[in-house]
Design a protein around this motif. Structure first.
Motif, PDB file in Angstrom:
ATOM      1  N   LYS A 228     -29.972 -10.836 -48.924  1.00  0.00           N
ATOM      2  CA  LYS A 228     -30.415 -11.991 -48.153  1.00  0.00           C
ATOM      3  C   LYS A 228     -29.213 -12.738 -47.548  1.00  0.00           C
ATOM      4  CE  LYS A 228     -33.268 -16.143 -48.566  1.00  0.00           C
ATOM      5  NZ  LYS A 228     -34.069 -16.987 -49.485  1.00  0.00           N
ATOM      6  N   ALA A 229     -28.157 -12.924 -48.387  1.00  0.00           N
ATOM      7  CA  ALA A 229     -26.952 -13.612 -47.902  1.00  0.00           C
ATOM      8  C   ALA A 229     -26.284 -12.810 -46.795  1.00  0.00           C
ATOM      9  CB  ALA A 229     -25.981 -13.841 -49.055  1.00  0.00           C
ATOM     10  N   ASP A 230     -26.217 -11.466 -46.993  1.00  0.00           N
ATOM     11  CA  ASP A 230     -25.638 -10.618 -45.953  1.00  0.00           C
ATOM     12  C   ASP A 230     -26.413 -10.731 -44.652  1.00  0.00           C
ATOM     13  OD1 ASP A 230     -23.713  -9.830 -47.704  1.00  0.00           O
ATOM     14  OD2 ASP A 230     -24.654  -7.898 -48.203  1.00  0.00           O
ATOM     15  N   GLY A 231     -27.721 -10.815 -44.798  1.00  0.00           N
ATOM     16  CA  GLY A 231     -28.559 -10.956 -43.603  1.00  0.00           C
ATOM     17  C   GLY A 231     -28.312 -12.261 -42.880  1.00  0.00           C
ATOM     18  N   GLU A 232     -28.219 -13.335 -43.674  1.00  0.00           N
ATOM     19  CA  GLU A 232     -27.979 -14.636 -43.068  1.00  0.00           C
ATOM     20  C   GLU A 232     -26.586 -14.680 -42.408  1.00  0.00           C
ATOM     21  OE1 GLU A 232     -28.526 -17.440 -46.166  1.00  0.00           O
ATOM     22  OE2 GLU A 232     -30.739 -17.314 -46.125  1.00  0.00           O
ATOM     23  N   ALA A 233     -25.569 -14.109 -43.104  1.00  0.00           N
ATOM     24  CA  ALA A 233     -24.211 -14.097 -42.540  1.00  0.00           C
ATOM     25  C   ALA A 233     -24.176 -13.279 -41.250  1.00  0.00           C
ATOM     26  CB  ALA A 233     -23.231 -13.529 -43.554  1.00  0.00           C
ATOM     27  N   THR A 234     -24.862 -12.166 -41.269  1.00  0.00           N
ATOM     28  CA  THR A 234     -24.899 -11.326 -40.067  1.00  0.00           C
ATOM     29  C   THR A 234     -25.557 -12.062 -38.910  1.00  0.00           C
ATOM     30  OG1 THR A 234     -25.004  -9.335 -41.445  1.00  0.00           O
ATOM     31  CG2 THR A 234     -25.695  -9.121 -39.145  1.00  0.00           C
ATOM     32  N   ALA A 235     -26.652 -12.785 -39.252  1.00  0.00           N
ATOM     33  CA  ALA A 235     -27.342 -13.549 -38.199  1.00  0.00           C
ATOM     34  C   ALA A 235     -26.432 -14.645 -37.630  1.00  0.00           C
ATOM     35  CB  ALA A 235     -28.623 -14.153 -38.765  1.00  0.00           C
ATOM     36  N   MET A 236     -25.704 -15.342 -38.520  1.00  0.00           N
ATOM     37  CA  MET A 236     -24.798 -16.383 -38.057  1.00  0.00           C
ATOM     38  C   MET A 236     -23.685 -15.800 -37.190  1.00  0.00           C
ATOM     39  SD  MET A 236     -24.468 -18.724 -41.509  1.00  0.00           S
ATOM     40  CE  MET A 236     -23.252 -19.775 -40.722  1.00  0.00           C
ATOM     41  N   LEU A 237     -23.188 -14.640 -37.615  1.00  0.00           N
ATOM     42  CA  LEU A 237     -22.138 -13.988 -36.849  1.00  0.00           C
ATOM     43  C   LEU A 237     -22.629 -13.581 -35.464  1.00  0.00           C
ATOM     44  CD1 LEU A 237     -19.261 -12.888 -36.738  1.00  0.00           C
ATOM     45  CD2 LEU A 237     -20.107 -10.761 -37.801  1.00  0.00           C
ATOM     46  N   ARG A 239     -25.078 -14.987 -33.876  1.00  0.00           N
ATOM     47  CA  ARG A 239     -25.251 -16.197 -33.073  1.00  0.00           C
ATOM     48  C   ARG A 239     -23.894 -16.718 -32.567  1.00  0.00           C
ATOM     49  NH1 ARG A 239     -29.074 -17.481 -37.166  1.00  0.00           N
ATOM     50  NH2 ARG A 239     -27.551 -18.831 -38.191  1.00  0.00           N
ATOM     51  N   ALA A 240     -22.890 -16.701 -33.449  1.00  0.00           N
ATOM     52  CA  ALA A 240     -21.553 -17.192 -33.045  1.00  0.00           C
ATOM     53  C   ALA A 240     -20.977 -16.324 -31.930  1.00  0.00           C
ATOM     54  CB  ALA A 240     -20.628 -17.204 -34.259  1.00  0.00           C
ATOM     55  N   ARG A 241     -21.157 -15.003 -32.095  1.00  0.00           N
ATOM     56  CA  ARG A 241     -20.650 -14.104 -31.072  1.00  0.00           C
ATOM     57  C   ARG A 241     -21.388 -14.322 -29.735  1.00  0.00           C
ATOM     58  NH1 ARG A 241     -20.143  -8.430 -34.495  1.00  0.00           N
ATOM     59  NH2 ARG A 241     -18.199  -8.972 -35.602  1.00  0.00           N
ATOM     60  N   ALA A 242     -22.655 -14.553 -29.804  1.00  0.00           N
ATOM     61  CA  ALA A 242     -23.434 -14.787 -28.586  1.00  0.00           C
ATOM     62  C   ALA A 242     -22.985 -16.082 -27.902  1.00  0.00           C
ATOM     63  CB  ALA A 242     -24.916 -14.847 -28.932  1.00  0.00           C
ATOM     64  N   GLU A 243     -22.760 -17.104 -28.752  1.00  0.00           N
ATOM     65  CA  GLU A 243     -22.328 -18.383 -28.187  1.00  0.00           C
ATOM     66  C   GLU A 243     -20.925 -18.270 -27.580  1.00  0.00           C
ATOM     67  OE1 GLU A 243     -21.804 -23.069 -29.537  1.00  0.00           O
ATOM     68  OE2 GLU A 243     -22.655 -21.586 -30.924  1.00  0.00           O
ATOM     69  N   ALA A 244     -20.054 -17.539 -28.275  1.00  0.00           N
ATOM     70  CA  ALA A 244     -18.701 -17.353 -27.743  1.00  0.00           C
ATOM     71  C   ALA A 244     -18.733 -16.581 -26.433  1.00  0.00           C
ATOM     72  CB  ALA A 244     -17.849 -16.619 -28.776  1.00  0.00           C
ATOM     73  N   GLU A 245     -19.600 -15.532 -26.428  1.00  0.00           N
ATOM     74  CA  GLU A 245     -19.718 -14.757 -25.197  1.00  0.00           C
ATOM     75  C   GLU A 245     -20.250 -15.615 -24.058  1.00  0.00           C
ATOM     76  OE1 GLU A 245     -19.440 -11.384 -22.749  1.00  0.00           O
ATOM     77  OE2 GLU A 245     -18.579 -11.877 -24.715  1.00  0.00           O
ATOM     78  N   ALA A 246     -21.184 -16.513 -24.354  1.00  0.00           N
ATOM     79  CA  ALA A 246     -21.738 -17.405 -23.328  1.00  0.00           C
ATOM     80  C   ALA A 246     -20.656 -18.355 -22.810  1.00  0.00           C
ATOM     81  CB  ALA A 246     -22.913 -18.182 -23.907  1.00  0.00           C
ATOM     82  N   ASN A 247     -19.860 -18.871 -23.745  1.00  0.00           N
ATOM     83  CA  ASN A 247     -18.764 -19.770 -23.322  1.00  0.00           C
ATOM     84  C   ASN A 247     -17.765 -19.036 -22.436  1.00  0.00           C
ATOM     85  OD1 ASN A 247     -19.866 -21.923 -24.686  1.00  0.00           O
ATOM     86  ND2 ASN A 247     -18.687 -21.533 -26.568  1.00  0.00           N
ATOM     87  N   ARG A 248     -17.490 -17.746 -22.863  1.00  0.00           N
ATOM     88  CA  ARG A 248     -16.545 -16.985 -22.034  1.00  0.00           C
ATOM     89  C   ARG A 248     -17.070 -16.769 -20.627  1.00  0.00           C
ATOM     90  NH1 ARG A 248     -15.709 -11.948 -20.452  1.00  0.00           N
ATOM     91  NH2 ARG A 248     -17.656 -11.258 -21.442  1.00  0.00           N
ATOM     92  N   LEU A 249     -18.358 -16.467 -20.567  1.00  0.00           N
ATOM     93  CA  LEU A 249     -18.955 -16.240 -19.245  1.00  0.00           C
ATOM     94  C   LEU A 249     -18.951 -17.525 -18.419  1.00  0.00           C
ATOM     95  CD1 LEU A 249     -21.947 -13.922 -20.224  1.00  0.00           C
ATOM     96  CD2 LEU A 249     -19.792 -13.264 -19.090  1.00  0.00           C
ATOM     97  N   ARG A 250     -19.203 -18.651 -19.094  1.00  0.00           N
ATOM     98  CA  ARG A 250     -19.182 -19.918 -18.362  1.00  0.00           C
ATOM     99  C   ARG A 250     -17.772 -20.201 -17.831  1.00  0.00           C
ATOM    100  NH1 ARG A 250     -22.216 -21.919 -22.959  1.00  0.00           N
ATOM    101  NH2 ARG A 250     -24.446 -21.994 -22.458  1.00  0.00           N
TER     102      ARG A 250
END
Length: 288
Positions: A228-237, A239-250
Motif C-alpha cells: 500500500k505504501a509503495d503504491g502511494e509513493a508511486t502515485a505521489m512520484l 503526480r510530482a513528475r507530471a507536475e514537474a513536466e507541466a512546469n517545464r512545458l510552461r
C-alpha cells in the motif's frame, strides 16, 4: 360261588398283568436312548461315537439340521459358527523400555465350520471355556511380543502400525486352530507419566503452530502495508513528475515574443516605471 371266585381272581390277575406291562412300557419309553437334536442355522454339530471299535474323537461326523442318535452310544456337541464377540478383562503389557500399558481388548471372531472336529479333538471343552483360556492367552501373547519391539513413545506415535502387527499375528495364530479373526478393538492406556509428557508435547506443538501462524499473519499484514505504501509513493512520484513536466512545458512556452504580448495586454497606457516591471512579470508567472 367257586366259579365267581375264580372269575374274580382271573380278572384281578389280568389287571395286574396289564398294569405291569403299562409300567414297563412307560419305563422303557422313558429310559430309551433314542432322541434327536436340532442343529440350528449358524451352528455346526459333531456326532461322536462313545462305544465300539470306532469310539472316541477319531470318529467324528459333522451334522446339521435334525439329527437322531442313541444317547447311550453317541454324543452330539454343537458349535456356533456365527460371529462371536468377547470382551476380555484388561491386562498389562510392557514395552521395550519397561513402560507398562493397560490393554482392554474386545475380539470379534467366528469358527471355521470345516475345522470344528479338530477344535473338539484338541480342546474337548465348550467354546466359552476356549475363549477364556486358549484365545485369551493368544491375544495376550500377541500384545506382549509386539510390545517388546516398541518403545513407549513409538507405541503412541505409531499406534496404527502397532495394532496392525498385533492383528496380523493374532489372525495367523487363531487360524491354525480353526478360529477366524474378524476384528480387534484395543483400548490402550499409557502410564500417567507418559500421558503427561504427551500432553505437554502436544501443548508445545500447538503453541509453536500458533506462533508460526501469527508470524505468517504478521508478515502478510506487513506485506500488505508495504504494498500500500509503495503504491502511494508511486502515485505521489507520478503526480510530482507530471507536475514537474507541466512546469517545464510552461517554462518552454514563455518565449520572448509571448512575454512581450502579455506585457502589452497588461499595459494600462502608462509608461512603466522601475517598480511596476517586476509586478508585470509576477502576473505572467501566475498564468503558467
Amino acid at each position: 360261588m367257586r366259579e365267581e371266585y375264580q372269575s374274580t381272581t382271573f380278572n384281578f390277575r389280568r389287571l395286574i398283568k396289564i398294569g405291569a406291562i403299562a409300567i414297563i412300557t412307560l419305563v422303557v419309553v422313558w429310559l430309551q436312548p433314542i432322541t434327536y437334536e436340532n442343529i440350528d442355522a449358524g451352528n455346526v454339530g459333531i456326532k461322536i461315537n462313545l462305544y465300539g471299535t470306532d469310539r472316541g474323537v477319531d470318529n467324528i461326523t459333522i451334522v446339521t439340521g435334525r439329527v437322531w442318535y442313541n444317547t447311550w452310544t453317541t454324543k452330539i456337541v454343537e458349535f456356533p459358527t456365527y460371529t462371536q464377540s468377547v470382551d476380555y478383562d484388561p491386562f498389562v503389557i510392557t514395552t521395550r523400555d519397561a513402560a507398562e500399558f493397560n490393554v482392554d481388548p474386545k475380539l470379534n471372531y467366528h469358527v471355521n465350520p470345516a475345522m470344528v472336529p479338530q477344535i473338539y479333538r484338541q480342546y474337548r471343552k465348550p467354546l466359552s471355556e476356549i475363549e477364556q483360556q486358549f484365545m485369551r492367552n493368544t491375544i495376550y501373547d500377541a500384545y506382549r511380543i509386539v510390545a517388546n519391539s516398541f518403545s513407549s513413545d513409538s507405541v503412541m506415535s505409531n499406534r496404527e502400525q502397532f495394532e496392525n502387527r498385533i492383528q496380523t499375528m493374532l489372525a495367523k495364530n487363531l487360524a491354525k486352530d480353526g478360529f477366524v479373526y474378524d476384528q480387534l478393538t484395543s483400548a490402550i492406556t499409557p502410564p500417567a507419566s507418559l500421558r503427561q509428557m504427551i500432553d505437554e508435547k502436544n501443548a508445545s506443538i500447538q503453541a509453536r503452530l500458533k506462533a508460526e501462524n501469527e508470524a505468517k499473519q504478521a508478515r502478510a499484514e506487513a506485506e500488505v502495508m508495504k504494498a500500500k505504501a509503495d503504491g502511494e509513493a508511486t502515485a505521489m512520484l507520478v503526480r510530482a513528475r507530471a507536475e514537474a513536466e507541466a512546469n517545464r512545458l510552461r517554462q518552454q512556452s514563455l518565449t520572448p515574443l509571448l512575454v512581450q504580448m502579455r506585457l502589452i495586454e497588461k499595459w494600462n497606457g502608462q509608461l512603466p516605471t522601475y517598480g511596476t516591471i517586476p509586478a508585470l512579470f509576477k502576473d505572467l508567472s501566475k498564468e503558467k
